[in-house]
Design a protein around this motif. Structure first.
Motif, PDB file in Angstrom:
ATOM      1  N   LYS A 138      10.392  13.969  -3.016  1.00 18.42           N
ATOM      2  CA  LYS A 138       9.736  13.894  -4.323  1.00 18.42           C
ATOM      3  C   LYS A 138      10.409  12.809  -5.176  1.00 18.42           C
ATOM      4  O   LYS A 138      11.614  12.855  -5.400  1.00 18.42           O
ATOM      5  N   VAL A 139       9.602  11.889  -5.639  1.00 19.63           N
ATOM      6  CA  VAL A 139      10.114  10.726  -6.363  1.00 19.63           C
ATOM      7  C   VAL A 139      10.589  11.122  -7.758  1.00 19.63           C
ATOM      8  O   VAL A 139       9.845  11.742  -8.520  1.00 19.63           O
ATOM      9  N   ARG A 140      11.821  10.769  -8.068  1.00 23.92           N
ATOM     10  CA  ARG A 140      12.329  10.983  -9.427  1.00 23.92           C
ATOM     11  C   ARG A 140      12.412   9.671 -10.189  1.00 23.92           C
ATOM     12  O   ARG A 140      12.243   9.622 -11.394  1.00 23.92           O
ATOM     13  N   GLU A 141      12.692   8.579  -9.467  1.00 26.73           N
ATOM     14  CA  GLU A 141      12.819   7.268 -10.116  1.00 26.73           C
ATOM     15  C   GLU A 141      12.699   6.184  -9.051  1.00 26.73           C
ATOM     16  O   GLU A 141      13.190   6.361  -7.942  1.00 26.73           O
ATOM     17  N   SER A 155       1.145   9.374  -5.499  1.00 28.53           N
ATOM     18  CA  SER A 155       1.287  10.769  -5.074  1.00 28.53           C
ATOM     19  C   SER A 155       2.579  11.408  -5.568  1.00 28.53           C
ATOM     20  O   SER A 155       2.699  12.634  -5.588  1.00 28.53           O
ATOM     21  N   GLY A 156       3.567  10.579  -5.932  1.00 29.00           N
ATOM     22  CA  GLY A 156       4.860  11.130  -6.342  1.00 29.00           C
ATOM     23  C   GLY A 156       5.718  11.582  -5.165  1.00 29.00           C
ATOM     24  O   GLY A 156       6.755  12.214  -5.359  1.00 29.00           O
ATOM     25  N   GLU A 157       5.285  11.247  -3.939  1.00 27.75           N
ATOM     26  CA  GLU A 157       6.076  11.556  -2.743  1.00 27.75           C
ATOM     27  C   GLU A 157       6.147  10.304  -1.870  1.00 27.75           C
ATOM     28  O   GLU A 157       5.192   9.528  -1.794  1.00 27.75           O
ATOM     29  N   VAL A 158       7.309  10.137  -1.206  1.00 27.85           N
ATOM     30  CA  VAL A 158       7.578   8.873  -0.518  1.00 27.85           C
ATOM     31  C   VAL A 158       6.677   8.676   0.701  1.00 27.85           C
ATOM     32  O   VAL A 158       6.570   9.549   1.566  1.00 27.85           O
ATOM     33  N   VAL A 206       0.834  -1.207   0.000  1.00 31.11           N
ATOM     34  CA  VAL A 206       0.000   0.000   0.000  1.00 31.11           C
ATOM     35  C   VAL A 206       0.869   1.257   0.000  1.00 31.11           C
ATOM     36  O   VAL A 206       0.594   2.226  -0.721  1.00 31.11           O
ATOM     37  N   SER A 207       1.937   1.259   0.796  1.00 25.45           N
ATOM     38  CA  SER A 207       2.775   2.461   0.838  1.00 25.45           C
ATOM     39  C   SER A 207       3.508   2.663  -0.494  1.00 25.45           C
ATOM     40  O   SER A 207       3.695   3.801  -0.936  1.00 25.45           O
ATOM     41  N   LEU A 208       3.877   1.578  -1.160  1.00 26.46           N
ATOM     42  CA  LEU A 208       4.507   1.730  -2.476  1.00 26.46           C
ATOM     43  C   LEU A 208       3.504   2.294  -3.487  1.00 26.46           C
ATOM     44  O   LEU A 208       3.824   3.198  -4.262  1.00 26.46           O
ATOM     45  N   GLU A 209       2.284   1.774  -3.472  1.00 25.74           N
ATOM     46  CA  GLU A 209       1.236   2.294  -4.361  1.00 25.74           C
ATOM     47  C   GLU A 209       1.001   3.785  -4.113  1.00 25.74           C
ATOM     48  O   GLU A 209       0.888   4.578  -5.044  1.00 25.74           O
ATOM     49  N   GLU A 210       0.939   4.146  -2.844  1.00 24.91           N
ATOM     50  CA  GLU A 210       0.694   5.529  -2.457  1.00 24.91           C
ATOM     51  C   GLU A 210       1.873   6.421  -2.867  1.00 24.91           C
ATOM     52  O   GLU A 210       1.687   7.564  -3.305  1.00 24.91           O
ATOM     53  N   THR A 211       3.088   5.886  -2.752  1.00 26.42           N
ATOM     54  CA  THR A 211       4.290   6.593  -3.199  1.00 26.42           C
ATOM     55  C   THR A 211       4.226   6.856  -4.704  1.00 26.42           C
ATOM     56  O   THR A 211       4.487   7.982  -5.170  1.00 26.42           O
TER      57      THR A 211
END
Lengths: 134, 134
Positions: B69-72, B44-47, B36-41
């Motif tokens: 903020k997720v870049r990759e 939303s584009g944020e960890v 769930v946290s990976l899906e949410e990451t």
């Protein structure tokens, strides 16, 4: 200087150990260590993990020769994760033939894509029976 | 392109997630994620981590504003560890006031030494009740 107890008990006796190339900063792999493998890593100057699948100490490079020479060991704020900055011997650490085990990118659609170039032929290094990661 | 199942079951529903600055290559912290946290990451584009101590989802920066903020997102060969390359908002990710949680070096004698400069005053950001790491 302070003495710190590493929190091995938080995750059943093991802590995650991130392996990073000390020159390029590239993250090469992640393994797990118990207290004995960390001691052995510090003593020998080469990374020794605890393999969760084989349930025993696992000297990285024992079959491939691709050992990880320790340059620095870092500890995080909660003392439950380790960062080992290394000099990696050989063309790559991954048993699939890549420099880093993180050779795949996960898209937001859940699809995975290989985004690195192969650095060596696994069969030539490991033979048909490949060295497994923990 | 291939679809890969991440092996969340290997360590009780959680996988370690390494957070790396996408520009400098500095390893900033390590947290854990469940599916769930990976899906949410990804959504939303944020960890978003899963906090083991609080046993719930934990959006990094929820109290400090220091979001990641997720870049990759990278996946390792065994699909049981994640590397998230990020742009870190704010002066540092560590609740103790450092840019990286790995601000201490472990000597071969077992002694620990702080080897980074403080980047901010934790109390000014978190107040007396500090944001805990997972």
């Amino acid at each position: 200087m302070e003495s710190v107890s590493i929190d091995f008990e938080k995750a059943g006796g093991l802590v995650p150990a991130i392996i990073q190339d000390h020159r390029s900063g590239e993250v090469l792999m992640l393994g797990f260590m118990n207290s004995v493998s960390l001691e052995e890593t510090q003593r020998s100057g080469e990374v020794v993990f605890f393999s969760r699948s084989r349930n025993k100490l696992w000297k990285k490079g024992e079959s491939s020769g691709h050992v990880l020479k320790v340059r620095e060991v870092r500890l995080d704020c909660d003392a439950d994760a380790i960062l080992v900055r290394v000099e990696a011997v050989g063309p790559g650490v991954c048993h699939e033939g890549y420099r880093s085990c993180f050779f795949r990118t996960l898209g937001s659609d859940g699809k995975v894509k290989i985004t690195e170039e192969r650095a060596f032929t696994p069969e030539a290094v490991y033979g048909p029976q490949q060295e497994k990661k923990a």
